[in-house]
Design a protein around this motif. Sequence first.
Motif, mmCIF file in Angstrom:
data_model
loop_
_atom_site.group_PDB
_atom_site.id
_atom_site.type_symbol
_atom_site.label_atom_id
_atom_site.label_comp_id
_atom_site.label_asym_id
_atom_site.label_seq_id
_atom_site.Cartn_x
_atom_site.Cartn_y
_atom_site.Cartn_z
ATOM 1 N N SER A 152 0.833 -1.206 0.000
ATOM 2 C CA SER A 152 0.000 0.000 0.000
ATOM 3 C C SER A 152 0.867 1.256 0.000
ATOM 4 O O SER A 152 0.629 2.196 -0.773
ATOM 5 C CB SER A 152 -0.925 -0.011 1.220
ATOM 6 O OG SER A 152 -1.740 -1.163 1.233
ATOM 7 N N SER A 175 2.606 1.665 -3.381
ATOM 8 C CA SER A 175 1.697 2.168 -4.406
ATOM 9 C C SER A 175 1.563 3.684 -4.315
ATOM 10 O O SER A 175 1.613 4.397 -5.332
ATOM 11 C CB SER A 175 0.318 1.517 -4.254
ATOM 12 O OG SER A 175 0.397 0.122 -4.406
ATOM 13 N N GLN A 221 -4.223 0.250 4.500
ATOM 14 C CA GLN A 221 -4.418 -0.131 3.111
ATOM 15 C C GLN A 221 -5.501 0.726 2.457
ATOM 16 O O GLN A 221 -5.325 1.235 1.343
ATOM 17 C CB GLN A 221 -4.805 -1.611 3.018
ATOM 18 C CG GLN A 221 -4.961 -2.111 1.588
ATOM 19 C CD GLN A 221 -5.413 -3.554 1.530
ATOM 20 O OE1 GLN A 221 -5.991 -4.083 2.476
ATOM 21 N NE2 GLN A 221 -5.157 -4.207 0.404
ATOM 22 N N MET A 280 -4.945 3.321 -0.721
ATOM 23 C CA MET A 280 -5.634 3.058 -1.978
ATOM 24 C C MET A 280 -6.589 4.187 -2.349
ATOM 25 O O MET A 280 -6.716 4.555 -3.521
ATOM 26 C CB MET A 280 -6.396 1.733 -1.888
ATOM 27 C CG MET A 280 -5.503 0.515 -1.654
ATOM 28 S SD MET A 280 -4.296 0.211 -2.972
ATOM 29 C CE MET A 280 -2.816 0.914 -2.249
ATOM 30 N N ALA A 321 -4.410 7.093 -3.561
ATOM 31 C CA ALA A 321 -3.862 6.796 -4.885
ATOM 32 C C ALA A 321 -4.939 6.892 -5.958
ATOM 33 O O ALA A 321 -4.695 7.387 -7.062
ATOM 34 C CB ALA A 321 -3.231 5.402 -4.889
ATOM 35 N N SER A 322 -6.150 6.421 -5.635
ATOM 36 C CA SER A 322 -7.246 6.498 -6.598
ATOM 37 C C SER A 322 -7.588 7.940 -6.927
ATOM 38 O O SER A 322 -7.775 8.302 -8.097
ATOM 39 C CB SER A 322 -8.475 5.766 -6.049
ATOM 40 O OG SER A 322 -9.557 5.830 -6.954
ATOM 41 N N SER A 335 -7.135 4.153 -11.266
ATOM 42 C CA SER A 335 -8.065 4.739 -10.302
ATOM 43 C C SER A 335 -9.176 3.756 -9.954
ATOM 44 O O SER A 335 -9.542 3.604 -8.786
ATOM 45 C CB SER A 335 -8.657 6.033 -10.882
ATOM 46 O OG SER A 335 -9.564 6.615 -9.981
ATOM 47 N N TYR A 389 -7.648 0.822 -7.780
ATOM 48 C CA TYR A 389 -7.465 1.206 -6.383
ATOM 49 C C TYR A 389 -8.808 1.350 -5.680
ATOM 50 O O TYR A 389 -8.937 1.034 -4.492
ATOM 51 C CB TYR A 389 -6.683 2.517 -6.300
ATOM 52 C CG TYR A 389 -5.223 2.371 -6.634
ATOM 53 C CD1 TYR A 389 -4.478 1.305 -6.138
ATOM 54 C CD2 TYR A 389 -4.563 3.296 -7.437
ATOM 55 C CE1 TYR A 389 -3.136 1.172 -6.432
ATOM 56 C CE2 TYR A 389 -3.215 3.173 -7.736
ATOM 57 C CZ TYR A 389 -2.505 2.092 -7.228
ATOM 58 O OH TYR A 389 -1.169 1.956 -7.519
ATOM 59 N N SER A 416 -9.142 -6.365 -9.323
ATOM 60 C CA SER A 416 -8.257 -5.263 -8.934
ATOM 61 C C SER A 416 -6.819 -5.546 -9.348
ATOM 62 O O SER A 416 -6.097 -4.635 -9.787
ATOM 63 C CB SER A 416 -8.343 -5.026 -7.422
ATOM 64 O OG SER A 416 -7.906 -6.166 -6.699
ATOM 65 N N GLY A 447 -4.970 -3.326 -12.080
ATOM 66 C CA GLY A 447 -3.749 -2.655 -11.643
ATOM 67 C C GLY A 447 -2.590 -2.906 -12.583
ATOM 68 O O GLY A 447 -1.853 -1.986 -12.968
#
Length: 396
Positions: free
Chosen positions: A84, A87, A158, A162, A165-166, A188, A191, A229, A233
């Motif tokens: 996480s 990322s 996590q 996420m 990041a999204s 996007s 995540y 996912s 990803g």
Amino acid sequence: MTSAPSSVGFYLYGALLLLVCALKLPALRRRPRDTLLRAACLLLLSAGLLMILAAPHSIAALNRHSGIPNVAAPVVYVVTTVFSGASLVLIINWRPAPAGQTRRLTRLCLALYGAASLAVVLLFLAGDAPVEQRTLFDVHYARTPCIREMIVLYLCAQGAAMAAASVMCWRWSAKVRGSLRAGLTILSVAYLLIVCFVVLRLCAVAARWTGHDLDFLVDEVSVLLSAPSAVLGALGFALPLAGPRVAETARAVRQFRQLGPLWRALGDVPTPGAVRVPLPWWRNPPAVLLTGRKTALYDAILALTPHCDPQVREAAHEAALRAGRSDGEAARVAEAAMLLVARERRHASPPRPPDAPGRDAGQALDLFALSRAVTSPLVHRIRDQYTPLQKAANHE
């Protein structure tokens, strides 16, 4: 969750990620201070280890060989937390931003997720989880002191990474175009699916706190989000890298085909001063084939220069203008007609200096426009009009 095929899928995907990571190690040795490359390697390494360690057979093997019930839980949770953080660090270093801001955010993420990983280990050691749980660990120990905090910590860490990041990928995608925009949009969504995975597990854990049973959210619903996912990803990261190459290849193939009419018209013209090397399509990329075809066409046009007749070009130009063509189109038609007539004259007689000045060999040519013009019926009429005259002259 305990069947062999599911474990095989985990292992294959994990091995693929680790292989990609290994392929990047030489570049990392050459550029050890490249933060983006380091973040990418850390992401690939943690993702590959996560897939391998989270496989049902790996969980069972870790618990059995260590002699500690549920030791696989903190191992997987630590790797999940590292993934996480990696990322988030990768997105921070990937997107355009001031260097100082990027460094500060990178250090903050590394510190926070490093501390979270350490806390997961300490909380597991402080707690008590004597009964092995391979698939329902989160809900089974949802009310156990220390273990409860460990579960909430890794899920929140996590989910926060996420979600951030999204949002960053979505905002960045609005400012770019092409394959990068498509890749960021897919990332996007990927995540966001992980955020949904986390929310479902937190709901099941919270339900245990209130005496309810929503365990199916853990072992039946949330697991359905894992594969999509992971695939999205991988696609989201690969598309910005492969997209430009794919687009370049498609463009080369399209242009290669566009030159087809001109190649069929001039491809058999002898070019004594040039060396033509065979380029099999199965051994050369489209860009190389396109360059080879363009070079051969330029050589053929140069070989036809002594036979080019400006009078043919002028007559074709006037005929094209009378036919309603624009001045630019008429010029291309005239050039194409002169070349086709020159080809016939080249076949009918050996090379010789022209009586009148021909076309300038150094003049820039648009091969693609010429290729389109070669298919014009007007060009072929001009060729048929002038070729018999030249043949008759040769017979005399």
